[in-house]
Design a protein around this motif. Structure first.
Motif, PDB file in Angstrom:
ATOM      1  N   ALA B 529      44.381  27.586  35.431  1.00 26.82           N
ATOM      2  CA  ALA B 529      43.712  27.482  36.723  1.00 26.82           C
ATOM      3  C   ALA B 529      44.081  28.664  37.611  1.00 26.82           C
ATOM      4  CB  ALA B 529      44.095  26.173  37.405  1.00 26.82           C
ATOM      5  N   GLN B 530      45.374  29.023  37.576  1.00 31.19           N
ATOM      6  CA  GLN B 530      45.840  30.163  38.370  1.00 31.19           C
ATOM      7  C   GLN B 530      45.110  31.442  37.966  1.00 31.19           C
ATOM      8  OE1 GLN B 530      49.988  30.829  37.930  1.00 31.19           O
ATOM      9  NE2 GLN B 530      50.498  29.603  39.735  1.00 31.19           N
ATOM     10  N   PHE B 531      45.045  31.635  36.632  1.00 31.70           N
ATOM     11  CA  PHE B 531      44.443  32.861  36.127  1.00 31.70           C
ATOM     12  C   PHE B 531      42.961  32.915  36.507  1.00 31.70           C
ATOM     13  CE2 PHE B 531      42.674  35.383  32.492  1.00 31.70           C
ATOM     14  CZ  PHE B 531      43.235  36.587  32.884  1.00 31.70           C
ATOM     15  N   GLU B 532      42.304  31.765  36.381  1.00 35.34           N
ATOM     16  CA  GLU B 532      40.876  31.736  36.726  1.00 35.34           C
ATOM     17  C   GLU B 532      40.665  32.074  38.199  1.00 35.34           C
ATOM     18  OE1 GLU B 532      38.698  28.724  33.568  1.00 35.34           O
ATOM     19  OE2 GLU B 532      39.856  27.878  35.241  1.00 35.34           O
ATOM     20  N   ALA B 533      41.555  31.578  39.019  1.00 31.83           N
ATOM     21  CA  ALA B 533      41.460  31.871  40.449  1.00 31.83           C
ATOM     22  C   ALA B 533      41.593  33.366  40.702  1.00 31.83           C
ATOM     23  CB  ALA B 533      42.534  31.102  41.208  1.00 31.83           C
ATOM     24  N   THR B 534      42.540  34.000  39.974  1.00 24.90           N
ATOM     25  CA  THR B 534      42.722  35.438  40.123  1.00 24.90           C
ATOM     26  C   THR B 534      41.462  36.181  39.718  1.00 24.90           C
ATOM     27  OG1 THR B 534      44.951  34.981  39.377  1.00 24.90           O
ATOM     28  CG2 THR B 534      44.376  37.286  39.687  1.00 24.90           C
ATOM     29  N   LEU B 535      40.855  35.734  38.607  1.00 21.36           N
ATOM     30  CA  LEU B 535      39.632  36.384  38.132  1.00 21.36           C
ATOM     31  C   LEU B 535      38.541  36.312  39.196  1.00 21.36           C
ATOM     32  CD1 LEU B 535      39.252  35.302  34.383  1.00 21.36           C
ATOM     33  CD2 LEU B 535      39.938  37.528  35.295  1.00 21.36           C
ATOM     34  N   GLU B 536      38.466  35.178  39.883  1.00 20.55           N
ATOM     35  CA  GLU B 536      37.451  34.977  40.909  1.00 20.55           C
ATOM     36  C   GLU B 536      37.550  36.040  42.001  1.00 20.55           C
ATOM     37  OE1 GLU B 536      35.110  32.271  41.591  1.00 20.55           O
ATOM     38  OE2 GLU B 536      35.298  32.135  39.402  1.00 20.55           O
ATOM     39  N   ARG B 537      38.771  36.407  42.323  1.00 19.18           N
ATOM     40  CA  ARG B 537      38.962  37.341  43.439  1.00 19.18           C
ATOM     41  C   ARG B 537      38.528  38.751  43.082  1.00 19.18           C
ATOM     42  NH1 ARG B 537      43.453  34.105  44.356  1.00 19.18           N
ATOM     43  NH2 ARG B 537      44.956  35.538  43.440  1.00 19.18           N
ATOM     44  N   GLN B 538      38.425  39.045  41.787  1.00 23.60           N
ATOM     45  CA  GLN B 538      37.870  40.316  41.305  1.00 23.60           C
ATOM     46  C   GLN B 538      38.572  41.561  41.820  1.00 23.60           C
ATOM     47  OE1 GLN B 538      33.668  40.208  41.991  1.00 23.60           O
ATOM     48  NE2 GLN B 538      33.345  38.860  40.233  1.00 23.60           N
ATOM     49  N   ILE B 539      39.897  41.504  41.899  1.00 18.45           N
ATOM     50  CA  ILE B 539      40.638  42.718  42.260  1.00 18.45           C
ATOM     51  C   ILE B 539      41.322  43.223  40.980  1.00 18.45           C
ATOM     52  CG2 ILE B 539      42.415  43.711  43.756  1.00 18.45           C
ATOM     53  CD1 ILE B 539      41.965  41.162  45.532  1.00 18.45           C
ATOM     54  N   PRO B 540      40.845  44.346  40.428  1.00 19.39           N
ATOM     55  CA  PRO B 540      41.304  44.790  39.098  1.00 19.39           C
ATOM     56  C   PRO B 540      42.820  44.819  38.946  1.00 19.39           C
ATOM     57  CG  PRO B 540      39.513  46.173  39.858  1.00 19.39           C
ATOM     58  CD  PRO B 540      39.838  45.250  40.984  1.00 19.39           C
ATOM     59  N   ALA B 541      43.519  45.408  39.877  1.00 16.74           N
ATOM     60  CA  ALA B 541      44.966  45.554  39.730  1.00 16.74           C
ATOM     61  C   ALA B 541      45.633  44.177  39.644  1.00 16.74           C
ATOM     62  CB  ALA B 541      45.543  46.347  40.904  1.00 16.74           C
ATOM     63  N   GLU B 542      45.135  43.295  40.457  1.00 19.36           N
ATOM     64  CA  GLU B 542      45.706  41.944  40.496  1.00 19.36           C
ATOM     65  C   GLU B 542      45.447  41.222  39.173  1.00 19.36           C
ATOM     66  OE1 GLU B 542      45.086  38.225  43.398  1.00 19.36           O
ATOM     67  OE2 GLU B 542      44.976  40.209  44.385  1.00 19.36           O
ATOM     68  N   ILE B 543      44.207  41.413  38.665  1.00 16.83           N
ATOM     69  CA  ILE B 543      43.852  40.773  37.390  1.00 16.83           C
ATOM     70  C   ILE B 543      44.759  41.285  36.283  1.00 16.83           C
ATOM     71  CG2 ILE B 543      42.054  40.651  35.614  1.00 16.83           C
ATOM     72  CD1 ILE B 543      39.993  40.568  37.859  1.00 16.83           C
TER      73      ILE B 543
END
Lengths: 316, 563
Positions: B529-543
């Motif tokens: 769930a955490q990872f999916e949330a990160t993907l949603e934000r679409q910030i490459p470095a963060e991903i």
């Protein structure tokens, strides 16, 4: 000979020289760029190698590969041993026979002693022989017992239809050391083959008698794995002609055909995932517009119905 | 122009290129050298190939498929979702994926390739492989036999003279080749094999045995659970020689149970498969007229040869310990790459010549003279294990009076009766009318280095020649069909490349979530769930950072071995 000239080597060249010359030649005439010349060189090379190896070792004995691997070789060694056992009593007799010569009457006492001595030896020899015979009888008995035991299990297996399609009920065969004994192996092979032929015979008559729907309650077709195991243990394919003559050829043939066809393989079974697979044997035939009477009748009926409807609507 | 070498395997595929400093195997978009030969469709109908697809075999087994190499050269249609594909088309998708990876790696377009096929692949299957490549936009310069490829990889690695036997057991096929290496010549003496014996069959045998022992009805097991059990068994197979007892928690839907896998159980289950190894080995030795003593070494190739039972069986057979110092999963790809280097005439390989054989007999059906009513007999034209390329002509004559046509059937196989061999095709030629035996036709078979056959029939009296590249066999496609196939596949959208790394992780997490229970399951659910949330934000470095953490977490939780 032509071949020497093609490779450009002297007549008394050894294998290493021939190989070197061949390697050099085919680097000039590579198989992918000059296939015709390559094939000519290759044929010459093969011919030369054959000649040279014949000359170097005219009567080199080569173990035939199949024998080296299959139980065949083990059987033949065991055959010799089996013979050795059979020969042993005869040898004992010959070695004992000089003792059987009538003693020379030299002196009474000596002769007497000698006589006793001979008598004793004769006794010993006789006993040894008796022991040997006894041994043989015992061995025969053991062999017979083992044979009976195995045959009993085999017969039981044949009565239980299920065991003809599974490998486990037959695994015990491979553990019996007696199978390495040539004579034993042969006898067991024949008994087993006879049982199998009888089973196939039953299969045939059953097939003829019953309709398709009832077929699955009848005798089962032995699986390839089981037949292959028998073949491996008894070398049936190697004696095919003989066995076919021994049993009824018509009945025995399917056994060998099955062995020859190899294991069942259904390529679709191996797929991973659960996709549906449709089997298409060949191109779908293009649908041809064909004229037939059934169509015509259909059209006539349809048209007459239409006409009736028109009539009903417009000429009310 | 770069030529790549490809190993198109049943379970895994790989590719490489010959550079000036030697073989370089090309990593795929996920950084792996092996790309699983699995193809699937995602929820939007996009094509997924490789590890991502393999991860989806369990959850989405109805639109994912693997091991389709077994259906090469047949016309079976495999349905994925609403579309259906032939094995050729699926292979083409794998090849396209490999090609793209190679292009990314080389930063240059790639259009030519050497592809390896099992030595015992038939003409049909070879043609199908070639067509798959054409659909993927690759020109096949050469099809190389897998054991031959493995052999040259070994031969060039060691540069040792001698005679070797290569045993190649991959995911789906088993091949035997005997090869001699001398004076820069690599000569194949004989090849034999079994097209349906490989690692996957061992897993199938285990599965069947488990079902039988637990009394589970195969038809009652839901598809995705079946896939999971198969994967669990595959893992167990890999570990069976190193662990004395493995306890698997198997879920068949109708029944959940624990099952313990021991080496003894495993070897008893796979005996029938191991028995099948012997026949091709004997045949190859016989054809090469060699005895086991003449071999300098026995080399094992292919992932399935890692199995302890296989090694033991081979060791017992030859009385030696077989060698396998190159990675058995990659050695075929290395060999294909070497062949590509040879074709490109790379200077480092200038002095090497490779000769191969035709692994089966090719012939034509002729009348049985002793009994004209019996089925036709096979007249061998190219005998098996003849060194190729070769072209041989045999002359036959008409068999009845006033015959106006000669029907030339092309067969492949060893059976005396023509029909019982594999039929490759046929060719009908007209001949002048005349008494029986007057008209003669010369049949010429030409077999090239790729293992493809061409047939020419010449009528002697008229001098006319009719030729065919085998066409009528099932599974064969015409040029227009290939063109259509290429268009159709080109129109298919691939899953976006850059997202694949994330996709494979999510698929893996999904599989692990289903496979575990309790705390572990919760933990996996939470990090997903955490990872999916990160993907949603679409910030490459963060991903990027999140992906790193995600991988580490999954690694620590995963118990199944995948590669």
């Amino acid at each position: 000979m032509e071949a020497w000239r093609i490779l450009g080597v002297a007549r008394d060249s050894d294998v290493a020289t021939i190989k070197r010359a061949y390697a050099l030649k085919i680097k000039q005439h590579r198989p992918d760029t000059d296939p015709v010349e390559f094939q000519r060189i290759h044929q010459a090379y093969k011919a030369l190698l054959a000649t040279v190896s014949r000359q170097q070792s005219p009567n080199r004995e080569r173990t035939p590969t199949t024998q080296a691997f299959s139980s065949g070789l083990i059987f033949s060694q065991q055959d010799e041993q089996g013979e050795a056992v059979a020969v042993a009593p005869a040898a004992a007799e010959t070695s004992a026979s000089p003792q059987l010569d009538p003693p020379q009457p030299e002196a009474d006492a000596e002769a007497d002693a000698a006589h006793q001595e001979t008598e004793r030896r004769r006794q010993a020899a006789r006993q040894a022989q008796a022991e040997l015979v006894q041994d043989r009888i015992l061995q025969q008995q053991a062999r017979q017992q083992a044979f009976d035991a195995i045959l009993q299990r085999v017969t039981e297996n044949f009565q239980n239809q299920h065991s003809l399609i599974r490998l486990e009920p037959w695994q015990f065969l491979t553990t019996s050391p007696w199978l390495l004994d040539g004579e034993f192996n042969h006898q067991l092979s024949l008994s087993l083959f006879k049982l199998l032929v009888a089973h196939y015979h039953e299969l045939n008559t059953h097939k003829r008698r019953t309709s398709r729907s009832r077929k699955r309650y009848g005798p089962v077709q032995p699986s390839y794995a089981v037949l292959a195991l028998f073949d491996q243990l008894f070398n049936w394919q190697g004696q095919q002609t003989w066995l076919e003559r021994y049993a009824d050829e018509q009945v025995a043939r399917p056994i060998f055909n099955r062995l020859h066809d190899g294991p069942d393989v259904d390529p679709v079974k191996g797929l991973r995932g659960h996709a549906t697979v449709l089997k298409v044997e060949r191109d779908p035939e293009p649908a041809k517009a064909t004229f037939n009477w059934e169509n015509l009748v259909g059209w006539l009926v349809a048209i007459s119905l239409l006409v009736q409807m028109f009539k009903a609507v417009f000429f009310r | 122009m770069a030529i790549i070498g490809i190993d198109l395997g049943t379970t895994n595929s790989a590719c490489g290129i010959f550079l000036d400093d030697g073989i370089k195997l090309i990593p795929n978009r996920l950084g792996d050298l092996l790309t699983p030969s699995v193809v699937g469709l995602d929820d939007r109908g996009h094509i997924i190939v490789g590890r991502t697809a393999k991860e989806r075999l369990i959850q989405h087994s109805d639109c994912t498929v693997g091991a389709f190499k077994r259906l090469m050269g047949t016309r079976h249609q495999i349905k994925l979702g609403r579309q259906s594909f032939t094995a050729t088309e699926l292979s083409s998708l794998v090849l396209r994926s490999l090609k793209e990876d190679a292009e990314t790696f080389l930063q240059a377009p790639v259009s030519e390739a050497v592809i390896s096929v099992p030595a015992y692949f038939s003409d049909n299957q070879r043609q199908a492989t070639k067509q798959a490549a054409e659909m993927a936009g690759l020109k096949v310069l050469r099809l190389i036999n897998e054991p031959t490829a493995a052999a040259i990889a070994y031969g060039l690695n060691d540069r040792q003279q001698g005679t070797y036997m290569i045993l190649d057991m991959g995911g789906g096929t088993f091949d035997v080749s005997i090869l001699e290496f001398f004076e820069g010549v690599m000569q194949v003496h004989a090849s034999a094999g079994d097209n349906f014996l490989g690692g996957e069959d061992f897993v199938d045998a285990m599965y069947k045995a488990v079902l039988a022992e637990l009394n589970v009805d195969k038809t009652q097991v839901p598809a995705h659970l079946e896939q999971r059990v198969l994967m669990q068994l595959e893992t167990a197979k890999r570990r069976v020689s190193s662990e004395p007892t493995q306890t698997l928690a198997l879920d068949f839907g109708v029944q959940q149970t624990e099952f313990s896998v021991t080496p003894e159980w495993f070897s008893s289950v796979v005996v029938p498969l191991l028995l099948r190894v012997k026949a091709p080995i004997e045949r190859a030795l016989n054809d090469a007229q060699l005895s086991p003593d003449d071999l300098d070494d026995v080399v094992l190739v292919g992932g399935a040869t890692r199995m302890g039972v296989f090694r033991n069986a081979v060791g017992r057979m030859f009385g030696i310990i077989p060698s396998c110092h190159l990675d058995p999963d990659l050695v075929v790809a290395m060999g294909s790459t070497l062949q590509a280097g040879l074709l490109a005439r790379n200077a480092a390989l200038e002095d090497i010549v490779l000769t191969d054989v035709c692994p089966y007999t090719l012939g034509t059906g002729v009348l049985n003279h002793e009994n004209p009513n019996a089925p036709n007999l096979l007249l061998p034209i190219i005998e098996r294990n003849t060194t190729v390329p070769i072209s041989i002509e045999r002359t036959v004559q008409t068999s009845s009076d006033n015959q106006t046509q000669v029907h030339v059937e092309v067969y492949q196989g060893e059976h005396r009766v023509a029909e019982r061999n594999i039929r490759l095709g046929e060719l009908t030629v007209p001949v002048p009318r005349g008494p029986r035996g007057q008209e003669k036709v010369a049949i010429r078979y030409s077999y090239d280095m790729s293992g493809l056959l061409e047939v020419d029939v010449r009528v002697l009296s008229t001098g006319k020649t009719y030729s065919t590249q085998i066409e009528q066999s099932p599974g064969m496609l015409s040029d227009s069909e290939i063109a259509r196939g290429r268009e159709r596949l080109a129109a298919l959208k691939f899953h976006p490349r850059e997202l694949e790394a994330n996709q494979v992780l999510l698929a893996r997490a999904e599989r692990m979530y289903e496979a575990s229970l309790g705390d572990k399951r919760q933990a996996i659910g939470a990090v997903t769930a955490q990872f999916e949330a990160t993907l949603e934000r679409q910030i490459p470095a963060e991903i990027e950072a999140a992906r790193q953490r995600f991988v580490e977490l999954l690694d620590s939780l995963d118990v199944e071995e995948w590669f």
